[in-house]
Design an enzyme around this catalytic site. Structure first.
Site, PDB file in Angstrom:
ATOM      1  N   VAL A 192     -30.596 -94.702  99.737  1.00 51.14           N
ATOM      2  CA  VAL A 192     -31.424 -95.160 100.851  1.00 51.14           C
ATOM      3  C   VAL A 192     -30.706 -94.853 102.156  1.00 51.14           C
ATOM      4  CG1 VAL A 192     -32.622 -97.117 101.885  1.00 51.14           C
ATOM      5  CG2 VAL A 192     -32.332 -97.001  99.395  1.00 51.14           C
ATOM      6  N   TYR A 197      -9.455 -97.867 104.612  1.00 53.13           N
ATOM      7  CA  TYR A 197      -9.984 -98.274 105.919  1.00 53.13           C
ATOM      8  C   TYR A 197      -9.346 -99.593 106.340  1.00 53.13           C
ATOM      9  CZ  TYR A 197     -14.028 -96.190 108.398  1.00 53.13           C
ATOM     10  OH  TYR A 197     -14.845 -95.466 109.222  1.00 53.13           O
ATOM     11  N   ALA A 231     -22.021 -97.251 102.214  1.00 57.44           N
ATOM     12  CA  ALA A 231     -22.153 -97.015 100.775  1.00 57.44           C
ATOM     13  C   ALA A 231     -22.329 -95.537 100.469  1.00 57.44           C
ATOM     14  CB  ALA A 231     -23.325 -97.824 100.229  1.00 57.44           C
ATOM     15  N   ASP A 232     -23.044 -94.823 101.331  1.00 59.09           N
ATOM     16  CA  ASP A 232     -23.269 -93.395 101.090  1.00 59.09           C
ATOM     17  C   ASP A 232     -21.963 -92.612 101.123  1.00 59.09           C
ATOM     18  OD1 ASP A 232     -23.057 -94.015 103.814  1.00 59.09           O
ATOM     19  OD2 ASP A 232     -24.408 -92.413 104.449  1.00 59.09           O
ATOM     20  N   THR A 274     -28.591 -88.543 108.975  1.00 60.73           N
ATOM     21  CA  THR A 274     -28.981 -89.064 110.283  1.00 60.73           C
ATOM     22  C   THR A 274     -27.771 -89.044 111.212  1.00 60.73           C
ATOM     23  OG1 THR A 274     -30.603 -90.470 109.191  1.00 60.73           O
ATOM     24  CG2 THR A 274     -30.064 -90.993 111.472  1.00 60.73           C
TER      25      THR A 274
END
EC number: 2.7.1.33
Length: 258
Positions: free
Chosen positions: A7, A100, A108-109, A132
């Site tokens: 998503v 990080y 998540a991607d 995006t």
């Protein structure tokens, strides 16, 4: 068979895996206003068109960077598949060590891409995702996610240019023969495409140096996302395009957590 959903802010990409083979995949527009039933109807049509049945699906995994849509998607999966999906996030085993400052900040991607790339290539990696946002992620051979860079994506940068510059027309993003262009349309096209190719090469060059200064071998550069092919034709840095990298990562994570 398993259903995987990636998503994103612009699109939802769905894939069906039978064992380790991707047998079908689709792309839907991301829409926060759609209900579970509206998404269910879309998925019914996609399954029907591919002669698939909901009863064929044994498990579902979702990666999302759009929190507001998750209620509808989880409810759709529960109602139409009678399955509780795995949601990529804290507590889900990935095999990636996130370095990080705050691991919860990593999208998540980006984690899913790192999982897939590490599984496939088994070497130091720079992963570029033209979504995006355009993201660059550095992953060591030992599966340490070091961090990366986030840039405005090609489409949103282009849209901002067209929206803010009243006299500039919207253009199709296709390659021009060069950068000394004789009309406005070609000038915009060359600026966007060659500009982004240059951005990729510069960031990759700096990222490679930083990784090699840490003792890594020269990283392998893999790209994914909608504009990967277009930019890779002009970039000198991209070693390989993997159009289904995120879907592959979801499959691998599902196997680790089933």
């Amino acid at each position: 068979m398993i259903l995987v959903l990636d998503v994103g802010n612009t699109n939802i990409v769905l894939g069906i895996y039978k064992n380790k083979e991707l047998i079908a995949n689709w792309r839907l527009a991301t829409d926060n206003k759609r209900t579970a039933d509206e998404y269910g109807i879309q998925v019914i049509e996609l399954f029907s068109h591919n002669n698939l049945s909901f009863s064929d699906i044994e498990g579902v995994i979702i990666s999302s960077v759009v929190p507001n849509i998750m209620y509808s998607l989880e409810h759709m999966i529960s109602k139409y598949f009678n399955i509780k999906p795995i949601i990529v996030g804290p507590g889900v085993k990935t095999g990636i060590n996130i370095k990080y400052d705050n691991p919860k900040e990593v999208g998540a991607d980006r984690i899913v891409n790192a999982v897939a790339a590490h599984e496939i290539y088994k070497k130091p990696l720079i992963i570029i995702d033209f979504g995006t946002a355009t993201t660059f992620c550095a992953v060591t051979k030992e599966a340490n996610y070091l961090g990366g860079t986030i840039c405005p994506g090609i489409k949103i940068s282009s849209d901002a240019l067209f929206d803010k510059a009243a006299k500039l027309p919207r253009v199709e993003l296709v390659k021009t023969p060069g950068v000394i262009c004789k009309n406005t349309v070609a000038s915009i096209q060359s600026g966007i495409i060659y500009g982004y190719a240059g951005q990729v090469d510069y960031i990759v060059s700096k990222m490679k140096k930083e990784m090699m200064d840490l003792g890594e071998e020269e990283p392998f550069v893999v790209a994914t996302g909608g504009f990967a092919k277009l930019i890779s034709e002009e970039s000198k840095s991209i070693d390989e395009i993997n159009a289904i990298l995120t879907l592959e990562g979801l499959r691998v994570i599902y196997e680790k957590n089933k």
